[in-house]
Design a protein around this motif. Structure first.
Motif, PDB file in Angstrom:
ATOM      1  N   GLU A 221      60.774  24.895  -1.688  1.00  0.00           N
ATOM      2  CA  GLU A 221      60.649  26.350  -1.772  1.00  0.00           C
ATOM      3  C   GLU A 221      60.623  26.816  -3.223  1.00  0.00           C
ATOM      4  N   ALA A 222      61.336  26.125  -4.103  1.00  0.00           N
ATOM      5  CA  ALA A 222      61.315  26.467  -5.524  1.00  0.00           C
ATOM      6  C   ALA A 222      59.942  26.219  -6.135  1.00  0.00           C
ATOM      7  N   MET A 223      59.120  25.404  -5.461  1.00  0.00           N
ATOM      8  CA  MET A 223      57.756  25.143  -5.920  1.00  0.00           C
ATOM      9  C   MET A 223      56.782  26.199  -5.390  1.00  0.00           C
ATOM     10  N   GLY A 224      57.288  27.161  -4.629  1.00  0.00           N
ATOM     11  CA  GLY A 224      56.429  28.208  -4.087  1.00  0.00           C
ATOM     12  C   GLY A 224      55.850  27.892  -2.727  1.00  0.00           C
ATOM     13  N   ARG A 225      56.382  26.859  -2.067  1.00  0.00           N
ATOM     14  CA  ARG A 225      55.921  26.489  -0.725  1.00  0.00           C
ATOM     15  C   ARG A 225      56.977  26.876   0.302  1.00  0.00           C
ATOM     16  N   ARG A 226      56.576  26.893   1.551  1.00  0.00           N
ATOM     17  CA  ARG A 226      57.528  27.103   2.631  1.00  0.00           C
ATOM     18  C   ARG A 226      58.033  25.742   3.118  1.00  0.00           C
ATOM     19  N   SER A 227      59.300  25.719   3.526  1.00  0.00           N
ATOM     20  CA  SER A 227      59.866  24.454   3.994  1.00  0.00           C
ATOM     21  C   SER A 227      61.054  24.714   4.898  1.00  0.00           C
ATOM     22  N   ILE A 228      61.213  23.862   5.899  1.00  0.00           N
ATOM     23  CA  ILE A 228      62.422  23.859   6.706  1.00  0.00           C
ATOM     24  C   ILE A 228      62.917  22.421   6.813  1.00  0.00           C
ATOM     25  N   GLY A 229      64.207  22.276   7.056  1.00  0.00           N
ATOM     26  CA  GLY A 229      64.798  20.977   7.318  1.00  0.00           C
ATOM     27  C   GLY A 229      65.238  20.899   8.766  1.00  0.00           C
ATOM     28  N   VAL A 230      64.977  19.761   9.400  1.00  0.00           N
ATOM     29  CA  VAL A 230      65.391  19.558  10.786  1.00  0.00           C
ATOM     30  C   VAL A 230      66.157  18.241  10.855  1.00  0.00           C
ATOM     31  N   GLN A 231      67.426  18.328  11.215  1.00  0.00           N
ATOM     32  CA  GLN A 231      68.239  17.124  11.341  1.00  0.00           C
ATOM     33  C   GLN A 231      68.070  16.570  12.747  1.00  0.00           C
ATOM     34  N   ALA A 232      67.676  15.303  12.862  1.00  0.00           N
ATOM     35  CA  ALA A 232      67.344  14.760  14.173  1.00  0.00           C
ATOM     36  C   ALA A 232      67.375  13.242  14.143  1.00  0.00           C
ATOM     37  N   ASP A 233      67.612  12.661  15.315  1.00  0.00           N
ATOM     38  CA  ASP A 233      67.529  11.219  15.527  1.00  0.00           C
ATOM     39  C   ASP A 233      66.150  10.927  16.109  1.00  0.00           C
ATOM     40  N   LEU A 234      65.294  10.332  15.310  1.00  0.00           N
ATOM     41  CA  LEU A 234      63.894  10.167  15.696  1.00  0.00           C
ATOM     42  C   LEU A 234      63.677   9.102  16.765  1.00  0.00           C
ATOM     43  N   SER A 235      64.727   8.388  17.138  1.00  0.00           N
ATOM     44  CA  SER A 235      64.595   7.438  18.239  1.00  0.00           C
ATOM     45  C   SER A 235      64.805   8.110  19.592  1.00  0.00           C
ATOM     46  N   LYS A 236      65.156   9.409  19.578  1.00  0.00           N
ATOM     47  CA  LYS A 236      65.411  10.151  20.807  1.00  0.00           C
ATOM     48  C   LYS A 236      64.261  11.110  21.079  1.00  0.00           C
ATOM     49  N   PRO A 237      63.600  10.965  22.222  1.00  0.00           N
ATOM     50  CA  PRO A 237      62.450  11.824  22.517  1.00  0.00           C
ATOM     51  C   PRO A 237      62.767  13.311  22.428  1.00  0.00           C
ATOM     52  N   GLN A 238      63.943  13.719  22.887  1.00  0.00           N
ATOM     53  CA  GLN A 238      64.276  15.143  22.855  1.00  0.00           C
ATOM     54  C   GLN A 238      64.410  15.665  21.432  1.00  0.00           C
ATOM     55  N   ASP A 239      64.880  14.819  20.495  1.00  0.00           N
ATOM     56  CA  ASP A 239      64.975  15.234  19.102  1.00  0.00           C
ATOM     57  C   ASP A 239      63.595  15.357  18.477  1.00  0.00           C
ATOM     58  N   VAL A 240      62.709  14.418  18.808  1.00  0.00           N
ATOM     59  CA  VAL A 240      61.340  14.487  18.285  1.00  0.00           C
ATOM     60  C   VAL A 240      60.640  15.737  18.816  1.00  0.00           C
ATOM     61  N   GLU A 241      60.814  16.013  20.094  1.00  0.00           N
ATOM     62  CA  GLU A 241      60.229  17.228  20.662  1.00  0.00           C
ATOM     63  C   GLU A 241      60.735  18.474  19.939  1.00  0.00           C
ATOM     64  N   ARG A 242      62.025  18.468  19.575  1.00  0.00           N
ATOM     65  CA  ARG A 242      62.603  19.621  18.876  1.00  0.00           C
ATOM     66  C   ARG A 242      61.994  19.782  17.482  1.00  0.00           C
ATOM     67  N   ILE A 243      61.763  18.689  16.777  1.00  0.00           N
ATOM     68  CA  ILE A 243      61.147  18.765  15.446  1.00  0.00           C
ATOM     69  C   ILE A 243      59.795  19.466  15.526  1.00  0.00           C
ATOM     70  N   PHE A 244      58.979  19.042  16.476  1.00  0.00           N
ATOM     71  CA  PHE A 244      57.636  19.607  16.570  1.00  0.00           C
ATOM     72  C   PHE A 244      57.670  21.031  17.106  1.00  0.00           C
ATOM     73  N   ALA A 245      58.617  21.317  17.988  1.00  0.00           N
ATOM     74  CA  ALA A 245      58.741  22.691  18.481  1.00  0.00           C
ATOM     75  C   ALA A 245      59.161  23.630  17.360  1.00  0.00           C
ATOM     76  N   GLU A 246      60.113  23.200  16.535  1.00  0.00           N
ATOM     77  CA  GLU A 246      60.546  24.040  15.415  1.00  0.00           C
ATOM     78  C   GLU A 246      59.436  24.199  14.386  1.00  0.00           C
ATOM     79  N   THR A 247      58.662  23.148  14.184  1.00  0.00           N
ATOM     80  CA  THR A 247      57.528  23.235  13.256  1.00  0.00           C
ATOM     81  C   THR A 247      56.493  24.238  13.752  1.00  0.00           C
TER      82      THR A 247
END
Length: 269
Positions: free
Chosen positions: A61-87
């Motif tokens: 964001e300090a570079m002038g871009r938009r960004s979010i952080g998503v904490q997730a366990d990528l071995s879990k399908p529900q966490d991966v689904e949440r990453i893409f839903a939030e994106t």
């Protein structure tokens, strides 16, 4: 300013430190908005990696871009689904996916195939292969609807050629599977305007590798001297390959695994 990725949205897994952070910052520097997905968004602090802001999303964001952080366990399908839903809620599209999460993270067994416990086999496969497949499966329908997209998987030198004595065997097997998955996805998704390639880093001197060098015998002068380029890699070496693969510089390249290893794979073991 040259911004070939302006208006694009990228997801970088394992993006909170090390190579993932370098990938995220490089994409932001090229104009992309970036989602940083990681099991631990404060991971840089664990290895005393110096950030220019409180977090990698804050650096972006300090570079002038938009960004979010998503904490997730990528071995879990529900966490991966949440990453893409939030994106999709935050940005409405996914143009670039960098599957960087993973590593040689065996916990209770040795580095040889015959020493690997079932628990560590599961851990290595989940962290490296399963996470990559789940993220690709989540990205594909979004990119297919857009009729465009770039997926860059991260495999390893150990997934291309064996280490002396068969070290890191199961990790290497997982990364070799990522390389084959990359080629198959390139064939499947190419007709939809989606390119899929991979980077295979060698020994890269991240803060973690530097901290563990003495104990693990990784990143030694003798290893550097054995390479054709006579030095170990930096995160920027790999970020440069990502820049090529994520932009139109590689618009006619798909299904490839590019080794960023100083020539390590040239020496047979």
């Amino acid at each position: 300013m040259h911004e070939p990725l302006k208006g694009k949205v990228a997801i970088v897994t394992g993006g909170a430190r090390g190579l993932g952070r370098a990938y995220a910052l490089r994409l932001a520097g090229l104009g992309a908005d970036v989602v940083v997905a990681d099991l631990n968004l404060d991971g840089a602090r664990d290895w005393n990696e110096t950030l220019s802001a409180d977090s990698v999303p804050a650096e972006i964001e300090a570079m002038g871009r938009r960004s979010i952080g998503v904490q997730a366990d990528l071995s879990k399908p529900q966490d991966v689904e949440r990453i893409f839903a939030e994106t999709m809620r935050a940005f409405g599209r996914v143009d670039i996916l960098v599957n960087n999460a993973g590593g040689a993270i065996a916990r209770d067994s040795g580095p040889l195939a015959t020493q690997t416990s079932q628990a560590d086999y599961d851990l290595l496969m989940d962290a490296n292969l399963r996470s990559t497949l789940l993220c690709c499966q989540a990205a594909a329908p979004i990119m297919q609807e857009q009729r465009s997209g770039v997926i860059v998987n991260v495999t390893s030198q150990t997934g291309v050629s064996i280490l002396p004595g068969g070290l890191l065997a199961v990790y290497g097997a997982a990364k070799a599977a990522v390389a084959m998955l990359t080629r198959n996805l390139a064939s499947e998704l190419g007709p939809h305007g989606i390119r899929v390639n991979a980077i295979a880093p060698g020994i890269i001197m991240t803060a973690r590798v530097a901290a563990q060098a003495a104990a693990r015998g990784i990143g030694t002068n003798s290893q550097a001297d054995s390479l054709p380029l006579r030095r170990l890699g930096t995160v920027e070496d790999c970020a440069g390959v990502l820049e090529f693969l994520a932009t139109d510089l590689s618009q006619y390249v798909t299904g490839q695994v590019i080794c960023a290893d100083g020539g390590a794979v040239l020496a047979p073991n």
